[in-house]
Design an enzyme around this catalytic site. Structure first.
Site, short mmCIF file in Angstrom:
data_model
loop_
_atom_site.label_atom_id
_atom_site.label_comp_id
_atom_site.label_asym_id
_atom_site.label_seq_id
_atom_site.Cartn_x
_atom_site.Cartn_y
_atom_site.Cartn_z
N HIS A 1 50.73 18.65 24.52
CA HIS A 1 51.02 19.40 23.30
C HIS A 1 51.40 18.45 22.17
CE1 HIS A 1 52.34 22.96 26.08
NE2 HIS A 1 51.06 22.66 26.17
N HIS B 1 54.13 30.66 36.77
CA HIS B 1 53.18 29.94 35.92
C HIS B 1 51.77 30.32 36.35
CE1 HIS B 1 50.82 26.57 34.30
NE2 HIS B 1 51.78 26.44 33.41
#
Length: 425
Positions: free
Chosen positions: A103, A169
């Protein structure tokens, strides 16, 4: 019936048909004293000695923490650790590494919002950059042939502490724990292997499964092989408040935390639904379309083949524009073509894992978005629809599905993961 769903910082109120199945986390009260809860996890860990007994005077310390896309209570967790280290470690010898994975870096303003002014002004905070090769150290090949390069400051610290929060997740089974090492602090080359098409395409690479999950198996192996001094994770409730904290040796700690999180966040349903309303879990998780794939994926667990998923995600950060997600997502003629193209590659490219999961969902389901920052044309380029009237869209889809049509609502999106009873391994 009126239902509030997570959206941005304010949420949305929806008027929906009576009889909808609303799936929410098992209610857990916030810890009465979150600071004491964290202190207890540091002093009475799940496994191994307390944190203070693992650190010696003069040692350097690196602390790994989640980036802005995760609602980790960093402003509580990092001070709790620093308090425990007081009198042993000089703050000049501490670095907090933001485990961005692939990210973008977090801005100064974001860091202050994430950690609080006192932490930002007292310790050095560094955004991990997976593409900066000169900041990486080679650690070896682990798991199923994963070449492991990790952040240099992490590897060279005498004491390495992970901090995170545990929730289901969509392809690693659960967040937190070893993920704060890799992919969190790994080089792009390492992340690409961990997220290759074969691993992501494995049916065990999904919500709630860790052992036997090819992604999580390798993530665990890397963390154990490269060494973590102490790990601290929390489980949060729907208000993003700390419910429980777990500390200690990273693998047994994470096992205990995932068992607790599974009981809170994963809920069985009796059958699949014609329409599923989901969300990106509100801010900060629904900042972009990339992160909102998790909400789609939670809905995909219980929508019938050919059914509709309606995903409400603010997307104030767009697709986002950094990284290759937008370009790759909008370059394919259809979800099916994108899946075939990914399957035929002999190498992994950045962000293909998110596109692989999203394309699989879109190939089987009609996905309609509700956003505030992406245009209809933006979404059409990604083979998605948009609605500014969620109740009207849902009502029409149910009517077209017939008198026995079923509706499911996931107000917190992937903070609650439904599954058809008996289907979760």
């Amino acid at each position: 019936m009126q239902t509030r769903v997570a959206y941005g910082e304010s949420g949305l109120w929806l008027e929906l048909p009576d009889g909808a199945t609303v799936v929410t986390p098992s209610h857990r009260q916030a810890a009465a004293d979150p600071r004491e809860t964290l202190r207890a996890a540091l002093r009475r860990p799940v496994a191994g000695p307390p944190l203070r007994e693992r650190v010696s005077r003069g040692q350097t310390v690196a602390i790994s923490a989640c980036d802005i896309t995760r609602p980790q209570p960093r402003e509580l967790m990092i001070p709790a650790i620093l308090d425990e280290l007081d009198g042993i470690v000089d703050l000049d010898d501490v670095v907090v590494l933001v485990a961005t994975g692939t990210h973008r870096a977090n801005t100064e303003a974001e860091l202050r919002a994430m950690f609080g002014d006192e932490v930002v002004d007292s310790v050095r905070i560094v955004n991990h950059d997976s593409r900066a090769k000169d900041t990486m150290v080679w650690r070896g090949t682990f798991g199923r042939d994963v070449p492991v390069w990790l952040n240099r400051e992490w590897c060279e610290a005498d004491v390495r502490i992970t901090t995170g929060f545990v929730e289901p997740h969509f392809f690693a089974g659960f967040s937190g724990g070893p993920k704060l090492v890799a992919p969190g602090l790994a080089a792009l080359e390492t992340v690409l292997v961990l997220h290759d098409a074969a691993r992501i395409g494995d049916p065990r690479a999904t919500w709630g499964i860790t052992h036997g999950n090819p992604v999580h198996d390798d993530v665990r192996t890397i963390a154990e092989a490269t060494g973590v001094t102490f790990a601290l994770d929390v489980v949060l409730n729907a208000d993003q408040a700390i419910v429980e904290a777990f500390g200690g040796d990273i693998l047994p700690m994470h096992e205990a935390a995932t068992a607790f999180a599974k009981d809170v966040a994963m809920q069985p349903v009796d059958d699949r639904f014609d329409v599923v309303i989901t969300t990106g879990s509100g801010y900060p998780l629904d900042q972009n379309l990339y992160q909102s794939v998790k909400g789609m994926s939670a809905a995909y667990k219980v929508v019938r083949k050919g059914g509709m998923i309606v995903c409400a995600a603010e997307c104030r950060d767009g697709f986002p524009d950094h990284g290759s997600y937008r370009t790759s997502l909008t370059s394919g003629a259809s979800p099916e073509e994108m899946l075939a193209e990914i399957a035929g590659r002999d190498h992994t490219v950045p962000d293909q894992w998110q596109i692989q999961i999203q394309a699989r969902i879109q190939a089987d389901s009609r996905v309609v978005m509700h956003t505030s920052y992406l245009s209809d044309a933006d979404l059409a380029a990604a083979h998605l629809e948009q609605t500014d009237d969620i109740p009207g869209t849902v009502e029409k889809a149910l009517r077209e599905a017939g008198s026995s049509a079923r509706l499911c609502v996931l107000p917190e999106g992937p903070q609650t993961v439904p599954y058809v009873a008996g289907e979760l391994a």
